[in-house]
Design a protein around this motif. Sequence first.
Motif, PDB file in Angstrom:
ATOM      1  N   ALA A 102     -79.287   0.647 -28.119  1.00  0.00           N
ATOM      2  CA  ALA A 102     -78.365   1.223 -27.130  1.00  0.00           C
ATOM      3  C   ALA A 102     -79.134   1.955 -26.033  1.00  0.00           C
ATOM      4  N   CYS A 103     -80.155   2.709 -26.420  1.00  0.00           N
ATOM      5  CA  CYS A 103     -80.984   3.425 -25.430  1.00  0.00           C
ATOM      6  C   CYS A 103     -81.677   2.454 -24.487  1.00  0.00           C
ATOM      7  N   VAL A 108     -81.666   5.210 -21.554  1.00  0.00           N
ATOM      8  CA  VAL A 108     -81.604   6.620 -21.938  1.00  0.00           C
ATOM      9  C   VAL A 108     -82.757   6.906 -22.900  1.00  0.00           C
ATOM     10  N   ASP A 109     -83.455   8.001 -22.664  1.00  0.00           N
ATOM     11  CA  ASP A 109     -84.547   8.404 -23.547  1.00  0.00           C
ATOM     12  C   ASP A 109     -84.062   9.452 -24.538  1.00  0.00           C
ATOM     13  N   ARG A 122     -86.211   4.666 -27.293  1.00  0.00           N
ATOM     14  CA  ARG A 122     -86.089   3.549 -26.334  1.00  0.00           C
ATOM     15  C   ARG A 122     -87.381   2.738 -26.264  1.00  0.00           C
ATOM     16  N   GLY A 123     -88.510   3.379 -26.516  1.00  0.00           N
ATOM     17  CA  GLY A 123     -89.790   2.715 -26.451  1.00  0.00           C
ATOM     18  C   GLY A 123     -90.302   2.195 -27.785  1.00  0.00           C
ATOM     19  N   HIS A 152     -80.135  13.390 -36.917  1.00  0.00           N
ATOM     20  CA  HIS A 152     -80.225  14.049 -35.609  1.00  0.00           C
ATOM     21  C   HIS A 152     -80.829  13.166 -34.532  1.00  0.00           C
ATOM     22  N   PHE A 153     -80.184  13.169 -33.360  1.00  0.00           N
ATOM     23  CA  PHE A 153     -80.676  12.475 -32.164  1.00  0.00           C
ATOM     24  C   PHE A 153     -80.514  13.433 -30.986  1.00  0.00           C
ATOM     25  N   GLN A 154     -81.508  13.443 -30.082  1.00  0.00           N
ATOM     26  CA  GLN A 154     -81.420  14.323 -28.917  1.00  0.00           C
ATOM     27  C   GLN A 154     -82.097  13.691 -27.716  1.00  0.00           C
ATOM     28  N   LEU A 155     -81.696  14.146 -26.524  1.00  0.00           N
ATOM     29  CA  LEU A 155     -82.349  13.695 -25.308  1.00  0.00           C
ATOM     30  C   LEU A 155     -83.796  14.161 -25.300  1.00  0.00           C
ATOM     31  N   CYS A 156     -84.660  13.354 -24.718  1.00  0.00           N
ATOM     32  CA  CYS A 156     -86.081  13.735 -24.587  1.00  0.00           C
ATOM     33  C   CYS A 156     -86.239  14.750 -23.457  1.00  0.00           C
TER      34      CYS A 156
END
Length: 156
Positions: A102-103, A108-109, A122-123, A152-156
């Motif tokens: 999805a990222c 989205v990172d 994403r990478g 847990h997931f969060q924006l970089c």
Amino acid sequence: MSFKLSKKSLKRLEGVHPDIVAVVKRAIELTPIDFGVTCGLRDLKTQERLVREKRSQTLKSKHLPQADGYSHAVDVVAYDSKGDICWEASVYDNICDAFALACKELLVDMKWGAAWSEGSIRGYTVSAEEHMNRYIDLRRSEQRRPFIDCPHFQLC
């Protein structure tokens, strides 16, 4: 099989950064594992309690409102085929693989809480499981205990 977020999960995405919301909504369509959202935006009082209970390690949580007013983190919970909660790491690395797809689609990172040192999902060029193992190996080589937060997931 495509899953859908419940009304409760959608409600828990209120106050979460729109990029994360988009990733979560796309990941639920891509994942082979059903999941729900357990936490998005959190207030400071709740965060302080979680730190006291040793369920969180910081008062600078990305779940708290950031400078833009949004939470920059989300926690999910996996469900097995019977609809029961599942906590096995292998299930969450499959969910992370869906988040990574999805990222990539949405540009989205995000970081995953089971592979803190591994940069944006994403990478990822190999499975989330492999990235988690790399993080664990790194922490052990530093003689430090890994902090594994699979939901847990969060924006970089």
